[in-house]
Motif scaffolding. Structure first.
Motif, PDB file in Angstrom:
ATOM      1  N   ARG A   1      -9.133 -13.593 -20.442  1.00  0.00           N
ATOM      2  CA  ARG A   1      -8.561 -13.556 -18.952  1.00  0.00           C
ATOM      3  C   ARG A   1      -9.369 -14.583 -18.344  1.00  0.00           C
ATOM      4  NH1 ARG A   1      -9.339  -7.088 -17.564  1.00  0.00           N
ATOM      5  NH2 ARG A   1      -8.110  -6.098 -19.076  1.00  0.00           N
ATOM      6  N   VAL A   2      -9.301 -14.857 -17.128  1.00  0.00           N
ATOM      7  CA  VAL A   2     -10.100 -15.740 -16.421  1.00  0.00           C
ATOM      8  C   VAL A   2     -11.168 -15.438 -15.483  1.00  0.00           C
ATOM      9  CG1 VAL A   2      -8.200 -17.612 -16.266  1.00  0.00           C
ATOM     10  CG2 VAL A   2      -8.415 -15.910 -14.542  1.00  0.00           C
ATOM     11  N   ARG A   3     -12.339 -16.099 -15.412  1.00  0.00           N
ATOM     12  CA  ARG A   3     -13.224 -15.726 -14.361  1.00  0.00           C
ATOM     13  C   ARG A   3     -13.407 -17.352 -13.369  1.00  0.00           C
ATOM     14  NH1 ARG A   3     -18.460 -12.851 -17.260  1.00  0.00           N
ATOM     15  NH2 ARG A   3     -17.357 -11.870 -19.052  1.00  0.00           N
ATOM     16  N   VAL A   4     -13.204 -16.733 -12.327  1.00  0.00           N
ATOM     17  CA  VAL A   4     -12.795 -17.833 -11.230  1.00  0.00           C
ATOM     18  C   VAL A   4     -13.896 -17.725 -10.130  1.00  0.00           C
ATOM     19  CG1 VAL A   4     -11.203 -18.693  -9.405  1.00  0.00           C
ATOM     20  CG2 VAL A   4     -10.240 -17.258 -11.478  1.00  0.00           C
ATOM     21  N   GLY A   5     -14.489 -18.939  -9.753  1.00  0.00           N
ATOM     22  CA  GLY A   5     -15.445 -19.099  -8.966  1.00  0.00           C
ATOM     23  C   GLY A   5     -15.844 -20.626  -8.721  1.00  0.00           C
TER      24      GLY A   5
ATOM     25  N   ARG B   1       0.539 -16.742  -7.737  1.00  0.00           N
ATOM     26  CA  ARG B   1      -0.027 -15.515  -7.961  1.00  0.00           C
ATOM     27  C   ARG B   1       0.335 -14.839  -9.585  1.00  0.00           C
ATOM     28  NH1 ARG B   1       1.051 -10.114  -6.764  1.00  0.00           N
ATOM     29  NH2 ARG B   1      -0.728  -8.911  -5.678  1.00  0.00           N
ATOM     30  N   ILE B   2      -0.644 -14.509 -10.156  1.00  0.00           N
ATOM     31  CA  ILE B   2      -0.279 -14.004 -11.642  1.00  0.00           C
ATOM     32  C   ILE B   2      -1.290 -12.750 -11.684  1.00  0.00           C
ATOM     33  CG2 ILE B   2      -0.653 -14.477 -14.271  1.00  0.00           C
ATOM     34  CD1 ILE B   2      -1.022 -17.261 -13.653  1.00  0.00           C
ATOM     35  N   ARG B   3      -0.519 -11.654 -11.921  1.00  0.00           N
ATOM     36  CA  ARG B   3      -0.916 -10.422 -12.294  1.00  0.00           C
ATOM     37  C   ARG B   3      -0.705  -9.862 -13.546  1.00  0.00           C
ATOM     38  NH1 ARG B   3      -3.266 -12.131  -8.797  1.00  0.00           N
ATOM     39  NH2 ARG B   3      -3.829 -11.224  -6.711  1.00  0.00           N
ATOM     40  N   GLY B   4      -1.710  -9.398 -14.329  1.00  0.00           N
ATOM     41  CA  GLY B   4      -1.429  -8.599 -15.506  1.00  0.00           C
ATOM     42  C   GLY B   4      -0.714  -9.465 -16.699  1.00  0.00           C
ATOM     43  N   LEU B   5      -1.228 -10.624 -16.704  1.00  0.00           N
ATOM     44  CA  LEU B   5      -0.343 -11.459 -17.615  1.00  0.00           C
ATOM     45  C   LEU B   5      -0.997 -11.212 -19.227  1.00  0.00           C
ATOM     46  CD1 LEU B   5       1.629 -13.712 -17.935  1.00  0.00           C
ATOM     47  CD2 LEU B   5      -0.454 -15.559 -17.849  1.00  0.00           C
ATOM     48  N   ARG B   6       0.111 -11.181 -19.981  1.00  0.00           N
ATOM     49  CA  ARG B   6      -0.074 -11.088 -21.484  1.00  0.00           C
ATOM     50  C   ARG B   6       0.840 -12.013 -22.061  1.00  0.00           C
ATOM     51  NH1 ARG B   6      -1.997  -7.225 -25.184  1.00  0.00           N
ATOM     52  NH2 ARG B   6      -1.087  -7.247 -27.276  1.00  0.00           N
ATOM     53  N   ASN B   7       0.262 -12.896 -23.026  1.00  0.00           N
ATOM     54  CA  ASN B   7       0.951 -13.654 -23.658  1.00  0.00           C
ATOM     55  C   ASN B   7       0.439 -13.487 -25.263  1.00  0.00           C
ATOM     56  OD1 ASN B   7       2.834 -15.661 -22.216  1.00  0.00           O
ATOM     57  ND2 ASN B   7       0.766 -16.378 -21.339  1.00  0.00           N
TER      58      ASN B   7
ATOM     59  N   LEU C   1      -4.783 -14.454 -11.642  1.00  0.00           N
ATOM     60  CA  LEU C   1      -5.308 -15.295 -11.111  1.00  0.00           C
ATOM     61  C   LEU C   1      -4.180 -16.081  -9.961  1.00  0.00           C
ATOM     62  CD1 LEU C   1      -6.678 -18.253 -11.385  1.00  0.00           C
ATOM     63  CD2 LEU C   1      -4.848 -19.019 -12.661  1.00  0.00           C
ATOM     64  N   ASP C   2      -4.975 -16.360  -8.702  1.00  0.00           N
ATOM     65  CA  ASP C   2      -4.469 -16.981  -7.659  1.00  0.00           C
ATOM     66  C   ASP C   2      -4.835 -18.437  -7.620  1.00  0.00           C
ATOM     67  OD1 ASP C   2      -3.152 -14.631  -6.843  1.00  0.00           O
ATOM     68  OD2 ASP C   2      -4.872 -13.935  -5.622  1.00  0.00           O
ATOM     69  N   VAL C   3      -3.892 -19.288  -7.446  1.00  0.00           N
ATOM     70  CA  VAL C   3      -4.105 -20.583  -6.922  1.00  0.00           C
ATOM     71  C   VAL C   3      -3.925 -20.668  -5.428  1.00  0.00           C
ATOM     72  CG1 VAL C   3      -3.731 -23.177  -7.337  1.00  0.00           C
ATOM     73  CG2 VAL C   3      -3.841 -21.507  -9.063  1.00  0.00           C
TER      74      VAL C   3
END
Length: 260
Positions: free
Chosen positions: A220-224, A7-13, A26-28
């Protein structure tokens, strides 16, 4: 409702002035195969390393198996990391060790087992990934590309991982070998209850075994699902999922479903 193993929230690298991820969520989910794609420099490997605790993010939270990886002490982080297996693109096998000895490396580092028991467990893992029994006595240089991938997978599963991270697992394999590796991942997911996060450019793999696809665009990611991604209007996603290779992969996947 399935639980999120990642579970990832607001990640900045960020590395210097280069921002790789910004506000990424992102959730896996447990038991799924999630494919991760993106253009060169989009930060696919950086994201995997951040999830594993090998890279500390500038902001945001990363929960791995219910634990905030950045808030854990060294021992707790190591214990959580041992519940994950990683197959690197090259296999990353130690050339001076046999396949069996490579599979035993994590056991020696994290467990206290007799040599006889480690030999038995290594043989079990080698069989699990579809390698012949005599493969355990060979060194990486004696293996084909496909066998090296399977040997690396046996090592990734050596500690009975719950989450499997795959970095371009079918890169360098011919279409028959790549399809066989996809089938292996599908079977292992089913038999072992694995959750899988797979970095890949292989459209055949995305169509054949991924439940959902995460596309890294605009930091960011777009998941589907595959259908969701094909309907996404983003220019990069359109170019990636509507080219001739994508159409061929989808047609092959549909043929495979009809043949079942």
């Amino acid at each position: 409702m399935a639980e999120a193993v990642i579970r990832i929230r607001g990640l900045r690298n960020q590395f210097g002035d280069q921002v790789v991820h910004d506000g990424l969520d992102l959730d896996v989910m447990r038991g799924e195969v999630l494919g991760l794609v993106g253009g060169s420099g989009s930060g696919k490997s950086v994201l995997m390393n951040t999830i594993l605790g090998l890279n500390r993010p500038g902001a945001g939270t990363v929960e791995l198996l219910g634990n905030d990886i950045s808030e854990m002490g060294t021992d707790a982080r190591t214990a959580t990391q041992t519940r994950c297996g990683v197959l690197f693109q090259s296999g990353a096998l130690f050339s001076s060790l046999t396949v069996a000895e490579n599979v035993q490396v994590p056991m020696r580092e994290h467990l206290r087992l007799s040599q006889d028991l480690m030999d038995e467990l290594a043989a079990l893992k080698i069989a699990l990934v579809g390698l012949p029994p005599d493969a355990g006595r060979k060194r990486p240089a004696e293996l084909s590309g496909g066998m090296k991938k399977r040997a690396g997978l046996a090592r990734a599963l050596s500690l009975d991982a719950e989450i499997l991270f795959l970095d371009e697992p079918t890169a360098g394999l011919d279409p028959i070998g790549a399809a066989a590796f996809d089938d292996l991942i599908r079977d292992l997911r089913r038999s072992l209850g694995l959750s899988v996060m797979m970095i890949t450019h292989d459209l055949d793999s995305l169509a054949a075994i991924c439940d959902r696809i995460a596309v890294l665009v605009d930091k960011r990611v777009r998941v589907g699902t595959m259908a969701d991604q094909m309907a996404d209007p983003h220019p990069w996603i359109q170019a990636y999922f509507h080219g001739p290779r994508a159409r061929a992969a989808l047609a092959a996947a549909a043929d495979g479903e009809r043949a079942k």
